[in-house]
Design an enzyme around this catalytic site. Structure first.
Site, PDB file in Angstrom:
ATOM      1  N   CYS A 104       0.778  -1.292  -0.033  1.00 32.17           N
ATOM      2  CA  CYS A 104      -0.033  -0.033  -0.058  1.00 32.17           C
ATOM      3  C   CYS A 104       0.953   1.128   0.053  1.00 32.17           C
ATOM      4  CB  CYS A 104      -0.782   0.065   1.262  1.00 32.17           C
ATOM      5  SG  CYS A 104      -2.151  -1.272   1.163  1.00 32.17           S
TER       6      CYS A 104
ATOM      7  N   ALA B 290       1.161   4.356  -1.902  1.00 25.09           N
ATOM      8  CA  ALA B 290       1.271   5.720  -2.170  1.00 25.09           C
ATOM      9  C   ALA B 290       1.184   6.420  -1.076  1.00 25.09           C
ATOM     10  CB  ALA B 290      -0.073   6.049  -3.037  1.00 25.09           C
ATOM     11  N   PRO B 291       1.897   7.759  -0.980  1.00 24.32           N
ATOM     12  CA  PRO B 291       2.683   8.443  -2.012  1.00 24.32           C
ATOM     13  C   PRO B 291       4.003   7.936  -2.153  1.00 24.32           C
ATOM     14  CG  PRO B 291       2.323   9.590  -0.140  1.00 24.32           C
ATOM     15  CD  PRO B 291       1.651   8.674   0.256  1.00 24.32           C
TER      16      PRO B 291
ATOM     17  N   GLY C 130       6.324   7.294   0.692  1.00 27.41           N
ATOM     18  CA  GLY C 130       7.180   7.955   1.844  1.00 27.41           C
ATOM     19  C   GLY C 130       7.923   6.688   2.380  1.00 27.41           C
TER      20      GLY C 130
ATOM     21  N   ASP D  23      -0.226  -0.167  -5.187  1.00 32.24           N
ATOM     22  CA  ASP D  23      -1.426   0.473  -4.729  1.00 32.24           C
ATOM     23  C   ASP D  23      -2.718   0.408  -5.425  1.00 32.24           C
ATOM     24  OD1 ASP D  23      -1.287   2.912  -2.260  1.00 32.24           O
ATOM     25  OD2 ASP D  23      -2.937   3.193  -3.599  1.00 32.24           O
TER      26      ASP D  23
ATOM     27  N   ASP E 297      -4.833  -4.582  -6.466  1.00 28.75           N
ATOM     28  CA  ASP E 297      -5.736  -4.601  -5.031  1.00 28.75           C
ATOM     29  C   ASP E 297      -4.907  -5.654  -4.312  1.00 28.75           C
ATOM     30  OD1 ASP E 297      -7.173  -5.395  -2.812  1.00 28.75           O
ATOM     31  OD2 ASP E 297      -8.943  -5.497  -3.832  1.00 28.75           O
TER      32      ASP E 297
ATOM     33  N   ASP F 234       1.425  -1.127   4.920  1.00 28.47           N
ATOM     34  CA  ASP F 234       1.022  -0.185   5.454  1.00 28.47           C
ATOM     35  C   ASP F 234      -0.463  -0.024   5.180  1.00 28.47           C
ATOM     36  OD1 ASP F 234       1.020   2.434   6.897  1.00 28.47           O
ATOM     37  OD2 ASP F 234       2.059   3.356   5.364  1.00 28.47           O
TER      38      ASP F 234
ATOM     39  N   CYS G  60      -1.465   3.672  10.820  1.00 24.37           N
ATOM     40  CA  CYS G  60      -1.288   4.847  11.591  1.00 24.37           C
ATOM     41  C   CYS G  60      -2.403   5.168  12.503  1.00 24.37           C
ATOM     42  CB  CYS G  60      -1.130   5.982  10.725  1.00 24.37           C
ATOM     43  SG  CYS G  60      -2.146   6.214   9.386  1.00 24.37           S
TER      44      CYS G  60
HETATM   45  C1  LIG Z   1      -1.600   4.800   4.579  1.00 22.39           C
HETATM   46  S1  LIG Z   1      -1.520   4.917   2.939  1.00 22.39           S
HETATM   47  C2  LIG Z   1      -0.015   4.354   2.684  1.00 22.39           C
HETATM   48  C3  LIG Z   1       0.985   5.461   2.709  1.00 22.39           C
HETATM   49  C4  LIG Z   1       2.327   4.942   2.317  1.00 22.39           C
HETATM   50  N1  LIG Z   1       2.540   3.584   2.738  1.00 22.39           N
HETATM   51  C5  LIG Z   1       3.634   5.800   2.565  1.00 22.39           C
HETATM   52  O1  LIG Z   1       4.278   5.590   3.499  1.00 22.39           O
HETATM   53  O2  LIG Z   1       3.578   6.895   1.738  1.00 22.39           O
HETATM   54  C6  LIG Z   1      -2.486   3.591   2.346  1.00 22.39           C
HETATM   55  C7  LIG Z   1      -2.477   3.526   1.117  1.00 22.39           C
HETATM   56  O3  LIG Z   1      -3.158   2.070   0.768  1.00 22.39           O
HETATM   57  C8  LIG Z   1      -3.808   2.026  -0.346  1.00 22.39           C
HETATM   58  N2  LIG Z   1      -4.755   1.096  -0.410  1.00 22.39           N
HETATM   59  C9  LIG Z   1      -5.998   0.900   0.065  1.00 22.39           C
HETATM   60  N3  LIG Z   1      -6.610  -0.312  -0.171  1.00 22.39           N
HETATM   61  C10 LIG Z   1      -5.564  -0.807  -0.881  1.00 22.39           C
HETATM   62  C11 LIG Z   1      -5.453  -2.165  -1.307  1.00 22.39           C
HETATM   63  N4  LIG Z   1      -6.861  -2.950  -1.216  1.00 22.39           N
HETATM   64  N5  LIG Z   1      -4.597  -2.532  -1.993  1.00 22.39           N
HETATM   65  C12 LIG Z   1      -3.538  -1.583  -2.382  1.00 22.39           C
HETATM   66  N6  LIG Z   1      -3.475  -0.419  -1.812  1.00 22.39           N
HETATM   67  C13 LIG Z   1      -4.421  -0.172  -1.028  1.00 22.39           C
HETATM   68  C14 LIG Z   1      -4.447   3.372  -0.548  1.00 22.39           C
HETATM   69  O4  LIG Z   1      -4.646   3.952  -1.741  1.00 22.39           O
HETATM   70  C15 LIG Z   1      -3.319   4.249   0.130  1.00 22.39           C
HETATM   71  O5  LIG Z   1      -2.489   4.824  -0.728  1.00 22.39           O
END
Ligand SMILES: C[S@@+](CC[C@H](N)C(=O)[O-])C[C@H]1O[C@@H](n2cnc3c(N)ncnc32)[C@H](O)[C@@H]1O
Length: 470
Positions: A271, A273-274, A276, A293, A335, A354, A407
């Site tokens: 997961c 995006a963005p 980090g 993502d 996904d 994450d 988080c």
């Molecule tokens: C907490 S953010 C991640 C932050 C990222 N790890 C960083 O450090 O920049 C959660 C991310 O999970 C993605 N997300 C949500 N459901 C998902 C899924 N089923 N599969 C993949 N990504 C998913 C969202 O689009 C979002 O970008």
């Protein structure tokens, strides 16, 4: 000529729209927030609308954001005060305008008559303006006369005292009986702009000196994070474009080192995006990284971060240094709960999950989250987190490690997910995690509650490291 057509100047001499226009614009964003829109999106839309109607000086954009964010942080209190003041509930638009004006009056940030007069002026632009102006005039003046008594009565309600929804306060109190007030109060505070230095290019100590030499006051938080005394646009950070530094909370900066990538490993950031944590993993080791993502639009920022930090396809050419140019990371839309859609069948040595969550640990950065979430989101998200975790287990090689992170400070999204997983997965072992904060001895890590002290200042997070026994 209406008041809104005459601009004013602020203390620094910058042109500003009249306060009445700024209040009306902030109130429209708060009305949208209460209807379920995220505050940043609601603000963008409200400012755009305002500027389309009549030119809006740039200094007013920031002022409108300040008004709206202050109102969002005080929403529990001002709603309760409004209930005490109002004979019956007003329509959504005047209600929001009243809250925004009250948020200014609560802390006596400006002279009371200025706020009241300008809010009354703003009311005139709403449908039914004269009646609303009269209502605001009467209720705001009464608030000014009875401020102390009204605030005292309102603050007897937990939602007003703590500026969080009741269900949220109850949940934090049950989860953290000794720390719940500290956790809620951290959510009501503001967070520093925290930086992570790219260790391939510089060190925290070296970068701190550079910041100071450029007149940017900052302090070290532990061994890797740097907190700026005042936020600045990223472009103003020395070496930003050259990839010397990234913006990342100090707790979020623990994820990559806790997963502890090693050179040559194949790693999935599920997961991402963005980006980090993905970029941090690349800074720590020469790995073959897949950044996944589900949100294709958000993957643009992952690619942009890879490029800026020197991990894109053109790495080395752009910055003259080629830290990991041999293996540019792969960016995939998919996904995480459905590996069959995107996995090539080659197992990963390490996986970072994450997971999407309530974001209850980062309320100080996103104060709107507390008003947008519903109690029922906890069960829904917890189920989703379990599904993703179970699915990703299948892409991990025997002997590999998966770091589960959120988080959030709600146990439903942390300990409960991991306990359920361990109960069903006989080959999984939870490994102990620890971290040395500053000069102290290492501390065990699972849920990190948010903290804001001069030497330790981070969001709330949850981490669990799981190993797949061969
Ligand atoms: C907490 S953010 C991640 C932050 C990222 N790890 C960083 O450090 O920049 C959660 C991310 O999970 C993605 N997300 C949500 N459901 C998902 C899924 N089923 N599969 C993949 N990504 C998913 C969202 O689009 C979002 O970008």
């Amino acid at each position: 000529m209406s008041a809104s057509s005459q601009d004013e100047a602020d203390e620094s001499g910058r042109r500003r729209a009249p306060l009445s226009r700024e209040l009306a614009c902030a109130a429209r964003a708060i009305e949208a927030l209460v209807a379920g829109r995220s505050l940043p999106a609601a603000l963008d839309q409200s400012i755009e609308l305002e500027a389309a109607r009549e030119p809006l000086p740039i200094a007013s954009h920031a002022a409108i954001r300040d008004l709206a964010y202050r109102s969002c942080r005080q929403l529990g209190l001002v709603r309760e005060v409004a209930q005490l003041l109002n004979a019956r509930p007003p329509a959504p638009a005047p209600a929001a305008l009243q809250w925004v004006a009250l948020a200014q009056l609560v802390d006596a940030l400006r002279a009371d008559p200025v706020v009241v007069d300008q809010a009354v002026d703003a009311a005139r632009s709403l449908p039914g303006g004269a009646a609303i102006a009269g209502f605001l005039n009467a209720t705001l003046r009464r608030f000014v006369r009875e401020r102390e008594a009204l605030l005292e009565t309102a603050r007897r309600k937990p939602q007003a005292r703590w500026n969080h929804p009741d269900w949220w306060i109850d949940r934090v109190r049950r989860a953290w009986p000794d720390d719940w007030q500290r956790v809620i109060e951290a959510g009501n505070g503001t967070a520093p702009m925290t930086l992570r230095t790219n260790r391939l290019r510089t060190t925290p100590g070296e970068y701190l000196s550079r910041l100071r030499s450029e007149g940017l006051a900052a302090r070290l938080l532990g061994d890797q994070a740097i907190a700026l005394e005042a936020a600045v646009p990223v472009e103003a950070l020395p070496g930003w474009a050259q990839g010397l530094v990234s913006v990342q909370d100090a707790a979020a900066q623990l994820a990559a080192p806790l997963l502890a990538p090693e050179d040559g490993e194949r790693i999935l950031d599920a997961c991402s995006a963005p980006g980090g944590k993905a970029t941090h993993l690349l800074e720590l080791a020469d790995v073959e990284l897949t950044a996944l993502d589900v949100d294709e639009a958000r993957l643009h920022s992952v690619r942009a971060n890879f490029e800026r930090l020197g991990f894109g396809a053109g790495a080395g050419v752009v910055h003259g240094v080629s830290p990991r140019a041999a293996r540019p990371p792969t960016v995939v839309a998919g996904d995480a709960a459905r590996p069959a859609d995107w996995w090539d069948g080659r197992p990963f040595d390490r996986v970072l999950l994450d997971a999407p969550c309530t974001a209850s640990g980062i309320v100080r950065r996103h104060p709107d989250v507390r008003w947008l979430r519903r109690r029922s989101d906890l069960a829904t998200l917890s189920r989703r987190q379990s599904e993703i975790l179970a699915a990703l287990w299948s892409v991990l090689r025997p002997g590999g490690k998966l770091l589960y992170a959120t988080c959030s400070v709600f146990p439903e999204e942390g300990e409960s997910v991991v306990a359920r997983f361990l109960a069903n997965e006989s080959r999984a072992t939870r490994l102990p995690l620890q971290w040395r904060f500053g000069g102290c001895t290492p501390e065990p890590i699972s849920t990190l509650l948010p903290v804001a002290t001069p030497t330790r200042d981070h969001d709330g997070f949850f981490f669990a490291l799981l190993e797949k026994r061969p």
